[in-house]
Design a protein around this motif. Sequence first.
Motif, PDB file in Angstrom:
ATOM      1  N   ASN A  75       0.830  -1.200   0.000  1.00 37.09           N
ATOM      2  CA  ASN A  75       0.000   0.000   0.000  1.00 37.09           C
ATOM      3  C   ASN A  75       0.865   1.251   0.000  1.00 37.09           C
ATOM      4  OD1 ASN A  75      -2.360  -1.543   0.151  1.00 37.09           O
ATOM      5  ND2 ASN A  75      -2.241  -1.628   2.371  1.00 37.09           N
ATOM      6  N   GLY A  79      -3.520   5.502   0.088  1.00 35.79           N
ATOM      7  CA  GLY A  79      -4.563   4.493  -0.096  1.00 35.79           C
ATOM      8  C   GLY A  79      -4.460   3.757  -1.418  1.00 35.79           C
ATOM      9  N   LYS A  81      -1.801   1.633  -4.321  1.00 40.05           N
ATOM     10  CA  LYS A  81      -1.043   0.386  -4.242  1.00 40.05           C
ATOM     11  C   LYS A  81       0.030   0.385  -5.319  1.00 40.05           C
ATOM     12  CE  LYS A  81      -3.542  -3.163  -2.809  1.00 40.05           C
ATOM     13  NZ  LYS A  81      -3.241  -4.082  -1.745  1.00 40.05           N
TER      14      LYS A  81
END
Length: 144
Positions: A75, A79, A81
């Motif tokens: 992550n 928020g 990835k």
Amino acid sequence: MKSFLSKNKKPLCKWGSLPSNTYFEGNVPDGYKLCINPHFPYCIIDIDNKGEDKNGFKYIPEHLKEELNQHFNYNTPSGGKHIWISYSGNKYLMNKTSNLFIDFRTYKGYVCWYHNVDIRECVHLIKESSNELNLFLEKLFSNN
């Protein structure tokens, strides 16, 4: 692959001039970030998630989300990835951003490393991309 420090998202060195397999050693000082430049065939899918109107996850088909979750990933603070793949397709994919809040980083780019383990200990976790994932990526990031 290589790693180096950045401050305010700006590398502290001419990272393109660093030889392959050059790695920053030691603790990253406060206020700095560790950045990683992948080498071929490794690539990074950088998915942003900065609220409902800037969410790259909503542009990824559900069946590909399942596959992406099986690839080495971590992550990001916003928020999003970073998903690492070994690209198995045969098209040239460009290091670029998209208007879908999904960016792609090749050997010509880098990402901040938000993982707590040295990249050299994670390389064995990077899997080959499927044909379906290749088609999705090629549609977004190839020059054809």
